[in-house]
Motif scaffolding. Structure first.
Motif, PDB file in Angstrom:
ATOM      1  N   LYS A 110       0.828  -1.219   0.000  1.00  0.00           N
ATOM      2  CA  LYS A 110       0.000   0.000   0.000  1.00  0.00           C
ATOM      3  C   LYS A 110       0.858   1.263   0.000  1.00  0.00           C
ATOM      4  O   LYS A 110       0.548   2.218  -0.725  1.00  0.00           O
ATOM      5  N   PRO A 111       1.961   1.326   0.768  1.00  0.00           N
ATOM      6  CA  PRO A 111       2.784   2.535   0.737  1.00  0.00           C
ATOM      7  C   PRO A 111       3.371   2.840  -0.637  1.00  0.00           C
ATOM      8  O   PRO A 111       3.740   3.982  -0.915  1.00  0.00           O
ATOM      9  N   GLU A 112       3.431   1.834  -1.495  1.00  0.00           N
ATOM     10  CA  GLU A 112       3.958   2.040  -2.850  1.00  0.00           C
ATOM     11  C   GLU A 112       2.841   2.332  -3.853  1.00  0.00           C
ATOM     12  O   GLU A 112       3.086   2.384  -5.058  1.00  0.00           O
ATOM     13  N   GLY A 113       1.612   2.510  -3.353  1.00  0.00           N
ATOM     14  CA  GLY A 113       0.508   2.875  -4.224  1.00  0.00           C
ATOM     15  C   GLY A 113      -0.215   1.707  -4.863  1.00  0.00           C
ATOM     16  O   GLY A 113      -1.048   1.908  -5.749  1.00  0.00           O
ATOM     17  N   VAL A 114       0.064   0.487  -4.434  1.00  0.00           N
ATOM     18  CA  VAL A 114      -0.626  -0.680  -4.969  1.00  0.00           C
ATOM     19  C   VAL A 114      -1.973  -0.821  -4.262  1.00  0.00           C
ATOM     20  O   VAL A 114      -2.051  -0.721  -3.033  1.00  0.00           O
ATOM     21  N   GLU A 115      -3.027  -1.043  -5.036  1.00  0.00           N
ATOM     22  CA  GLU A 115      -4.368  -1.180  -4.477  1.00  0.00           C
ATOM     23  C   GLU A 115      -4.849  -2.624  -4.598  1.00  0.00           C
ATOM     24  O   GLU A 115      -4.411  -3.372  -5.482  1.00  0.00           O
ATOM     25  N   PHE A 116      -5.760  -3.025  -3.725  1.00  0.00           N
ATOM     26  CA  PHE A 116      -6.399  -4.340  -3.765  1.00  0.00           C
ATOM     27  C   PHE A 116      -7.907  -4.144  -3.865  1.00  0.00           C
ATOM     28  O   PHE A 116      -8.458  -3.201  -3.310  1.00  0.00           O
ATOM     29  N   LEU A 117      -8.555  -5.070  -4.570  1.00  0.00           N
ATOM     30  CA  LEU A 117     -10.009  -5.045  -4.717  1.00  0.00           C
ATOM     31  C   LEU A 117     -10.503  -6.478  -4.761  1.00  0.00           C
ATOM     32  O   LEU A 117     -10.021  -7.285  -5.562  1.00  0.00           O
ATOM     33  N   GLY A 118     -11.448  -6.807  -3.898  1.00  0.00           N
ATOM     34  CA  GLY A 118     -12.075  -8.121  -3.942  1.00  0.00           C
ATOM     35  C   GLY A 118     -13.276  -8.090  -4.872  1.00  0.00           C
ATOM     36  O   GLY A 118     -13.868  -7.036  -5.101  1.00  0.00           O
ATOM     37  N   VAL A 119     -13.621  -9.261  -5.399  1.00  0.00           N
ATOM     38  CA  VAL A 119     -14.870  -9.420  -6.138  1.00  0.00           C
ATOM     39  C   VAL A 119     -15.565 -10.625  -5.515  1.00  0.00           C
ATOM     40  O   VAL A 119     -15.152 -11.768  -5.708  1.00  0.00           O
ATOM     41  N   ASN A 120     -16.598 -10.341  -4.708  1.00  0.00           N
ATOM     42  CA  ASN A 120     -17.340 -11.397  -4.037  1.00  0.00           C
ATOM     43  C   ASN A 120     -18.384 -11.929  -5.020  1.00  0.00           C
ATOM     44  O   ASN A 120     -19.302 -11.217  -5.411  1.00  0.00           O
ATOM     45  N   LEU A 121     -18.226 -13.179  -5.400  1.00  0.00           N
ATOM     46  CA  LEU A 121     -19.036 -13.732  -6.483  1.00  0.00           C
ATOM     47  C   LEU A 121     -20.440 -14.156  -6.070  1.00  0.00           C
ATOM     48  O   LEU A 121     -21.336 -14.175  -6.911  1.00  0.00           O
ATOM     49  N   TYR A 122     -20.660 -14.513  -4.806  1.00  0.00           N
ATOM     50  CA  TYR A 122     -21.953 -15.100  -4.430  1.00  0.00           C
ATOM     51  C   TYR A 122     -22.652 -14.474  -3.231  1.00  0.00           C
ATOM     52  O   TYR A 122     -23.859 -14.607  -3.097  1.00  0.00           O
ATOM     53  N   ASN A 123     -21.930 -13.823  -2.343  1.00  0.00           N
ATOM     54  CA  ASN A 123     -22.540 -13.303  -1.122  1.00  0.00           C
ATOM     55  C   ASN A 123     -23.084 -11.901  -1.315  1.00  0.00           C
ATOM     56  O   ASN A 123     -22.612 -11.163  -2.166  1.00  0.00           O
ATOM     57  N   GLY A 124     -24.033 -11.552  -0.485  1.00  0.00           N
ATOM     58  CA  GLY A 124     -24.527 -10.184  -0.445  1.00  0.00           C
ATOM     59  C   GLY A 124     -23.594  -9.324   0.395  1.00  0.00           C
ATOM     60  O   GLY A 124     -22.588  -9.798   0.944  1.00  0.00           O
ATOM     61  N   ALA A 125     -23.952  -8.057   0.540  1.00  0.00           N
ATOM     62  CA  ALA A 125     -23.098  -7.108   1.253  1.00  0.00           C
ATOM     63  C   ALA A 125     -22.875  -7.501   2.707  1.00  0.00           C
ATOM     64  O   ALA A 125     -21.757  -7.424   3.217  1.00  0.00           O
ATOM     65  N   GLU A 126     -23.932  -7.952   3.395  1.00  0.00           N
ATOM     66  CA  GLU A 126     -23.795  -8.300   4.818  1.00  0.00           C
ATOM     67  C   GLU A 126     -22.789  -9.421   5.028  1.00  0.00           C
ATOM     68  O   GLU A 126     -21.922  -9.345   5.891  1.00  0.00           O
ATOM     69  N   GLY A 127     -22.901 -10.492   4.229  1.00  0.00           N
ATOM     70  CA  GLY A 127     -21.971 -11.607   4.350  1.00  0.00           C
ATOM     71  C   GLY A 127     -20.551 -11.208   4.008  1.00  0.00           C
ATOM     72  O   GLY A 127     -19.588 -11.639   4.639  1.00  0.00           O
ATOM     73  N   SER A 128     -20.412 -10.361   2.993  1.00  0.00           N
ATOM     74  CA  SER A 128     -19.096  -9.897   2.572  1.00  0.00           C
ATOM     75  C   SER A 128     -18.433  -9.057   3.655  1.00  0.00           C
ATOM     76  O   SER A 128     -17.251  -9.229   3.968  1.00  0.00           O
TER      77      SER A 128
END
Length: 197
Positions: free
Chosen positions: A106-124
C-alpha cells in the motif's frame, strides 16, 4: 411475511457464523487436505509479458459498503483483484495473507479489490471483519454489470479463488489460479512495479 424474513434471518445467521469464528473448521479442513464438496484451482501461475497483455480491463460495480467503483478509479495504479466468496475454504485460508501483502505494498501505491461472487453485502462485510480485510470488495451477485464478464477470455478466472495483478495501464500482468502463496504474490506485484523502472 415469512418470505421477507427468511433472507434476513439467513444473512444474520451467516454474519453471526463468520463473526464468531475464532477457529475456522472449514479453513482448517482445507489446510488438512480435505476438499470434500469443493474443487479449488491448482495454483497455476500465469505471467503475461508486457507485449502480450492486450487491452485494459474495463469494469464497474458496487462495493459491499454501497460505493460505486470502476476501473477508472485505479487509473495509473497497480491493482490486485481477488475473486472470492465467504464459504470458499481456500478463500478463508488466504484472506490474512492477502491483507498482509496489501499492507506491504500500500505505501507504494498498490491497491487491492475483492470481487465477491456469491454473497450479499452483509456476508461480505462480516467476512472482512472476521479476517481483518480492509480493502473493498465488489458484490457480483445480482449485478447488472458483472465484473467477472469483464475479465472473460485468456485471463479469466478459472477457479475460486483467483487473483489477478493488473499493471498501471489496467491490463492483466499475472494470474494465480487457486490459493495464493503470499511470497509468490509479493514477487508478482514487485515485478509489475519494477516495469516502471
Amino acid at each position: 411475511m415469512r418470505r421477507r424474513l427468511l433472507p434476513a434471518a439467513l444473512a444474520v445467521a451467516a454474519a453471526t457464523l463468520l463473526a464468531g469464528c475464532t477457529t475456522d473448521p472449514l479453513a482448517a479442513s482445507y489446510r488438512d487436505g480435505t476438499t470434500e464438496n469443493y474443487v479449488s484451482g491448482d495454483g497455476t501461475i500465469t505471467e503475461i509479458p508486457v507485449a502480450e497483455r492486450g487491452e485494459p480491463i474495463d469494469f464497474e460495480g458496487e462495493t459491499d459498503a454501497g460505493e460505486s467503483v470502476s476501473s477508472d478509479d485505479y487509473a495509473d495504479e497497480i491493482l490486485v483483484v481477488n475473486f472470492w466468496y465467504a464459504e470458499c475454504p481456500p478463500c478463508r485460508v488466504e484472506a490474512p495473507d492477502l491483507q498482509d501483502v496489501y499492507e506491504e505494498f500500500k505505501p507504494e501505491g498498490v491497491e487491492f479489490l475483492g470481487v465477491n461472487l456469491y454473497n450479499g453485502a452483509e456476508g461480505s462485510l462480516a467476512f472482512a471483519r472476521t479476517y481483518g480485510i480492509t480493502y473493498p470488495s465488489i458484490i457480483e451477485a445480482g449485478s447488472d454489470t458483472p465484473v467477472l464478464l469483464a475479465f472473460a477470455g485468456k485471463v479469466s478466472p478459472k477457479a475460486v479463488p483467483t487473483t489477478l495483478v493488473l499493471d498501471r495501464e489496467g491490463r492483466v500482468a499475472a494470474r494465480i489460479n487457486g490459493l495464493v502463496d503470499p511470497s509468490v504474490l509479493s514477487t508478482l506485484v514487485s515485478d509489475t512495479l519494477a516495469e516502471d523502472a
